[in-house]
Design an enzyme around this catalytic site. Structure first.
Site, mmCIF file in Angstrom:
data_model
loop_
_atom_site.group_PDB
_atom_site.id
_atom_site.type_symbol
_atom_site.label_atom_id
_atom_site.label_comp_id
_atom_site.label_asym_id
_atom_site.label_seq_id
_atom_site.Cartn_x
_atom_site.Cartn_y
_atom_site.Cartn_z
ATOM 1 N N ASP A 235 -0.075 5.167 0.933
ATOM 2 C CA ASP A 235 -0.276 6.094 2.040
ATOM 3 C C ASP A 235 -0.420 5.368 3.370
ATOM 4 O OD1 ASP A 235 -0.362 8.657 0.625
ATOM 5 O OD2 ASP A 235 -2.113 7.796 -0.362
ATOM 6 N N ASP B 156 0.873 -1.162 0.000
ATOM 7 C CA ASP B 156 0.000 0.000 0.000
ATOM 8 C C ASP B 156 0.919 1.225 0.000
ATOM 9 O OD1 ASP B 156 -2.397 1.612 0.532
ATOM 10 O OD2 ASP B 156 -1.553 1.831 2.538
#
Length: 216
Positions: free
Chosen positions: A13, A11
């Site tokens: 952020d 991922d």
């Protein structure tokens, strides 16, 4: 602890970078522009979900496309204002990996994800963004697409996430999950391994793939 994998899926952020200050600024402004009250806004889960899904939870269907375009513009414009920075351990871990062994899998649009990644000098060979899928996290589609793009069996992939929705997506894809406590507390995260951030991990590239270990 050691985890063996053929590919690592990150991922963005809250995992590789932090853009929390920017997200707060931009979404607060966006909500005010669309007349959304603080109470309405507080009831919606923001982190780890595509903007289109968040907007759909808050606004009439006919206004969602324009509202999504607006929040994307606000967030992209905010990147040069100190809107993003690398989290601990990101650079060292990614520098240890061959380009074909890892991907970024984000709920942001490609335009926003590339702006944030470019700002901190991360250039993934493989990027799966909100534009590429029809169902966002916690659906497994984003991670399954990344595995397919890399040509790796999902069972041999490791997902790195900070949000419950992303971890749920990784589990549903049949992948090993590593949670980072950068935005949520450990008890909120269901994963095979929970660490503070990527600085707690090291990577050893082998002929078979990548061996991830926790640092002593």
């Amino acid at each position: 602890m050691k985890i063996h994998a053929h590919a690592l899926l990150f991922d963005n952020d809250g995992t590789l970078v932090s853009s929390l200050a920017s997200v707060d600024r931009c979404w607060t402004r966006w909500a005010a522009e669309y007349g959304i009250t603080a109470e309405e806004f507080a009831r919606v889960e923001l982190h780890g979900r595509p903007a289109a899904e968040i907007a759909a939870d808050l606004l009439p269907a006919e206004t969602v496309p324009a509202a999504v375009a607006r929040i994307e513009d606000l967030e992209v414009e905010d990147v040069p204002n100190g809107g993003v920075h690398l989290l601990p351990g990101t650079r060292a871990l990614l520098d240890a990996l061959p380009a074909e062994r890892w991907a970024v899998v984000t709920s942001a649009t490609r335009r926003l994800a590339e702006a944030r990644l470019d700002a901190v000098g991360i250039l993934p060979k493989t990027l799966v963004a909100a534009d590429d899928i029809t169902r966002g996290k916690p659906d497994p589609e984003p991670y399954l697409l990344a595995a397919r793009t890399l040509g790796v069996d999902p069972a041999h992939c490791v997902v790195f996430e900070d949000a419950p929705a992303g971890l749920a997506a990784g589990r549903a894809a049949g992948m090993t999950t590593v949670a980072l406590t950068t935005t949520h507390q450990a008890h909120e995260l269901d994963a095979d391994l929970v660490v503070g951030d990527l600085s707690a991990l090291s990577a050893l590239v082998t002929a078979e793939g990548v061996e991830i270990s926790t640092r002593p």
